[in-house]
Enzyme design. Structure first.
Site, PDB file in Angstrom:
ATOM      1  N   LYS A  82       0.862  -1.183   0.000  1.00 41.47           N
ATOM      2  CA  LYS A  82       0.000   0.000   0.000  1.00 41.47           C
ATOM      3  C   LYS A  82       0.898   1.233   0.000  1.00 41.47           C
ATOM      4  O   LYS A  82       1.975   1.210   0.608  1.00 41.47           O
ATOM      5  CB  LYS A  82      -0.872   0.015   1.279  1.00 41.47           C
ATOM      6  CG  LYS A  82      -2.102   0.864   1.162  1.00 41.47           C
ATOM      7  CD  LYS A  82      -3.246   0.065   0.582  1.00 41.47           C
ATOM      8  CE  LYS A  82      -4.519   0.878   0.518  1.00 41.47           C
ATOM      9  NZ  LYS A  82      -5.655   0.049   0.075  1.00 41.47           N
ATOM     10  N   GLY A 184     -23.130   5.629   4.493  1.00 37.01           N
ATOM     11  CA  GLY A 184     -22.208   6.187   3.500  1.00 37.01           C
ATOM     12  C   GLY A 184     -22.671   5.850   2.098  1.00 37.01           C
ATOM     13  O   GLY A 184     -22.454   4.744   1.622  1.00 37.01           O
ATOM     14  N   VAL A 185     -23.335   6.832   1.462  1.00 39.14           N
ATOM     15  CA  VAL A 185     -23.819   6.567   0.099  1.00 39.14           C
ATOM     16  C   VAL A 185     -22.952   7.315  -0.919  1.00 39.14           C
ATOM     17  O   VAL A 185     -23.428   8.150  -1.676  1.00 39.14           O
ATOM     18  CB  VAL A 185     -25.323   6.891  -0.066  1.00 39.14           C
ATOM     19  CG1 VAL A 185     -26.164   5.789   0.535  1.00 39.14           C
ATOM     20  CG2 VAL A 185     -25.678   8.242   0.534  1.00 39.14           C
ATOM     21  N   GLY A 186     -21.653   6.987  -0.900  1.00 36.11           N
ATOM     22  CA  GLY A 186     -20.717   7.502  -1.900  1.00 36.11           C
ATOM     23  C   GLY A 186     -20.721   6.560  -3.086  1.00 36.11           C
ATOM     24  O   GLY A 186     -21.748   5.952  -3.411  1.00 36.11           O
ATOM     25  N   VAL A 188     -19.359   3.503  -3.613  1.00 33.96           N
ATOM     26  CA  VAL A 188     -19.703   2.103  -3.353  1.00 33.96           C
ATOM     27  C   VAL A 188     -21.126   2.001  -2.807  1.00 33.96           C
ATOM     28  O   VAL A 188     -21.933   1.188  -3.278  1.00 33.96           O
ATOM     29  CB  VAL A 188     -18.708   1.449  -2.359  1.00 33.96           C
ATOM     30  CG1 VAL A 188     -19.124   0.024  -2.051  1.00 33.96           C
ATOM     31  CG2 VAL A 188     -17.291   1.481  -2.916  1.00 33.96           C
TER      32      VAL A 188
HETATM   33  P1  NAD Z   1     -16.719   7.767  -1.174  1.00 32.37           P
HETATM   34  O1  NAD Z   1     -15.800   8.824  -0.686  1.00 32.37           O
HETATM   35  O2  NAD Z   1     -17.218   7.823  -2.571  1.00 32.37           O
HETATM   36  O3  NAD Z   1     -18.008   7.682  -0.218  1.00 32.37           O
HETATM   37  C1  NAD Z   1     -17.939   7.722   1.168  1.00 32.37           C
HETATM   38  C2  NAD Z   1     -19.238   8.329   1.671  1.00 32.37           C
HETATM   39  O4  NAD Z   1     -19.255   8.229   3.093  1.00 32.37           O
HETATM   40  C3  NAD Z   1     -19.417   9.809   1.326  1.00 32.37           C
HETATM   41  O5  NAD Z   1     -20.697  10.019   0.803  1.00 32.37           O
HETATM   42  C4  NAD Z   1     -19.224  10.512   2.669  1.00 32.37           C
HETATM   43  O6  NAD Z   1     -19.994  11.700   2.788  1.00 32.37           O
HETATM   44  C5  NAD Z   1     -19.723   9.448   3.629  1.00 32.37           C
HETATM   45  N1  NAD Z   1     -19.210   9.571   4.999  1.00 32.37           N
HETATM   46  C6  NAD Z   1     -17.980   9.938   5.411  1.00 32.37           C
HETATM   47  N2  NAD Z   1     -17.910   9.888   6.753  1.00 32.37           N
HETATM   48  C7  NAD Z   1     -19.112   9.453   7.196  1.00 32.37           C
HETATM   49  C8  NAD Z   1     -19.667   9.192   8.469  1.00 32.37           C
HETATM   50  N3  NAD Z   1     -18.956   9.384   9.585  1.00 32.37           N
HETATM   51  N4  NAD Z   1     -20.948   8.765   8.548  1.00 32.37           N
HETATM   52  C9  NAD Z   1     -21.689   8.576   7.434  1.00 32.37           C
HETATM   53  N5  NAD Z   1     -21.222   8.830   6.197  1.00 32.37           N
HETATM   54  C10 NAD Z   1     -19.956   9.258   6.070  1.00 32.37           C
HETATM   55  O7  NAD Z   1     -15.952   6.376  -0.887  1.00 32.37           O
HETATM   56  P2  NAD Z   1     -16.223   4.969  -1.570  1.00 32.37           P
HETATM   57  O8  NAD Z   1     -15.291   4.807  -2.715  1.00 32.37           O
HETATM   58  O9  NAD Z   1     -17.687   4.796  -1.756  1.00 32.37           O
HETATM   59  O10 NAD Z   1     -15.702   3.973  -0.429  1.00 32.37           O
HETATM   60  C11 NAD Z   1     -16.471   3.743   0.733  1.00 32.37           C
HETATM   61  C12 NAD Z   1     -15.663   2.907   1.714  1.00 32.37           C
HETATM   62  O11 NAD Z   1     -15.321   1.648   1.116  1.00 32.37           O
HETATM   63  C13 NAD Z   1     -14.341   3.544   2.123  1.00 32.37           C
HETATM   64  O12 NAD Z   1     -14.085   3.199   3.479  1.00 32.37           O
HETATM   65  C14 NAD Z   1     -13.311   2.863   1.229  1.00 32.37           C
HETATM   66  O13 NAD Z   1     -12.019   2.815   1.820  1.00 32.37           O
HETATM   67  C15 NAD Z   1     -13.898   1.467   1.124  1.00 32.37           C
HETATM   68  N6  NAD Z   1     -13.500   0.759  -0.095  1.00 32.37           N
HETATM   69  C16 NAD Z   1     -13.796   1.279  -1.319  1.00 32.37           C
HETATM   70  C17 NAD Z   1     -13.424   0.608  -2.475  1.00 32.37           C
HETATM   71  C18 NAD Z   1     -13.773   1.156  -3.836  1.00 32.37           C
HETATM   72  O14 NAD Z   1     -13.688   0.403  -4.833  1.00 32.37           O
HETATM   73  N7  NAD Z   1     -14.163   2.407  -3.953  1.00 32.37           N
HETATM   74  C19 NAD Z   1     -12.746  -0.630  -2.377  1.00 32.37           C
HETATM   75  C20 NAD Z   1     -12.476  -1.167  -1.101  1.00 32.37           C
HETATM   76  C21 NAD Z   1     -12.856  -0.454   0.034  1.00 32.37           C
END
Ligand code: NAD
Length: 353
Positions: A82, A184-186, A188
């Site tokens: 990493k 967390g509705v980002g 993923v």
């Molecule tokens: P993202 O940044 O697109 O979405 C994260 C969401 O979480 C955002 O909408 C943010 O506002 C919200 N958030 C942040 N802090 C919060 C809290 N305390 N309470 C509620 N909501 C909160 O990220 P992503 O790419 O969707 O990834 C989500 C998680 O999955 C992360 O922890 C990331 O490390 C993990 N992950 C992602 C991937 C990937 O392919 N994107 C792969 C493995 C792991």
């Protein structure tokens, strides 16, 4: 906690850390290489502001260890690694581009000892900049060369993992009528919501970004849950898809779910939280297994598989791994975290002969 860089590096049981201080942007770069038993050290690049450089180094080392386990658990010939770009402040424009190019040259200089893709704080566009001077960036479409976003594949794998966990713990093959709370509705979380809705699940959503949460709730016909009520809201599955350490001594007693299964990394605040969940009768699907979809998709893209539907279909592997781990855990009355670790140890032992 001692955040002394030298002490942290000396104490680590990984292969080693390549580090550089990027003077133009005052950024510490840490490339943490944990284990190459199964293949070259491979893992995402994270860009983040930390309070101390040592905090970034520690984050990188822990995440690299997690990657060793992740690759072993899903049977991909890659090792754990990493990289962390510990920036002093958020970077934009030419400053950001300059750092990413210099970082790419550093990775290139390792001659294939470290391979990477995007992680927290790094976009697919950023990775394209890194790739301008580096042959070891993954996740490109084999047909048209465009950079692929891993999130839909991560979400699909989480979906298959939730389905497996529901089948195992609630003895129901479909997700019809089951309630899933997505925190967390980002990228993923939103994709996961779409797969779950299609499968007939009832959705609850929560996010600190209230406007985004409302938008996604409308799109998914989901119920909004205020942030302070996430842990105490009744649901079948709590899916943490935002930040780490949401499972801890304070939140676990409040949980009113049967299963925890989501994409966030490092969901347990401390290892002992796995036993707390077991005691409460809550099935916890280890994060590094269920969130392996993006990593898996990148390794399939490398093999020349670029068709989106085929890639989504291949994510079933993660659901199958979840089934095996939960069955082993249930048969021994142990935490799935322990069963997952056994799976990893077996894969590494086989490779070492
Ligand atoms: P993202 O940044 O697109 O979405 C994260 C969401 O979480 C955002 O909408 C943010 O506002 C919200 N958030 C942040 N802090 C919060 C809290 N305390 N309470 C509620 N909501 C909160 O990220 P992503 O790419 O969707 O990834 C989500 C998680 O999955 C992360 O922890 C990331 O490390 C993990 N992950 C992602 C991937 C990937 O392919 N994107 C792969 C493995 C792991």
């Amino acid at each position: 906690m001692n955040y002394d860089l030298q002490a942290l590096m000396e104490r680590w049981d990984g292969l080693g850390v390549v580090h550089r201080y990027d003077q133009p942007t005052h950024t510490w770069i840490f490339i943490c290489m944990h284990d190459n038993t199964l293949g070259p050290c491979t893992g995402g690049t994270r860009m983040k502001v930390y309070s101390k450089p040592g905090e970034g180094l520690l984050d990188g080392m822990r995440l690299a260890e997690g990657m060793t386990s992740k690759w072993a658990a899903i049977d991909v010939a890659a090792g754990g690694g990493k990289a962390v770009l510990a920036v002093e402040r958020p970077l934009e424009g030419e400053e950001r581009r300059g750092l990413l190019l210099r970082y790419g040259h550093l990775v290139q200089s390792l001659g294939g000892g470290f391979h990477t893709g995007e992680d927290l704080g790094i976009s697919t566009d950023d990775m394209q900049v890194v790739a301008e001077g580096c042959d070891y960036v993954h996740g490109f479409d084999p047909e048209n060369g465009s950079k692929v976003d891993p999130s839909p594949f991560t979400a699909r794998a989480v979906f298959t993992g939730i389905r497996s966990a529901v089948a195992q713990a609630l003895e129901q093959e479909s997700l019809e009528g089951r309630t899933v709370l997505i925190q967390g509705v980002g990228s993923v979380g939103t994709n996961l919501g779409m797969f779950l809705k299609e499968a007939g699940a009832e959705l609850l959503v929560s996010d600190i970004d209230v406007e985004r949460c409302k938008r996604v709730a409308d799109q998914l016909e989901a119920t909004l849950v205020p942030n302070e009520e996430v842990y105490s809201t009744a649901c079948d599955v709590y899916a943490p898809c935002a930040i780490g350490a949401t499972l801890n001594a304070d939140t676990i007693p409040q949980l009113r779910c049967r299963i925890v299964a989501g994409s966030a990394n490092n969901q347990l605040a401390v290892p002992g939280d796995a036993a707390r969940l077991l005691q409460r009768g809550i099935v916890y699907v280890p994060d590094y297994i269920i969130n392996a979809g993006g990593a898996l998709a990148f390794s399939l893209l490398d093999q020349g598989i670029g068709d989106r539907e085929v890639l989504l279909e291949k994510m079933e592997v993660v659901g199958d791994s979840v089934t095996e781990i939960l069955q082993e855990a249930a048969s021994k009355n142990e935490s799935p975290v322990v069963a997952a670790q056994h799976r990893v140890d077996r894969a590494l032992a086989r490779a070492r002969g």
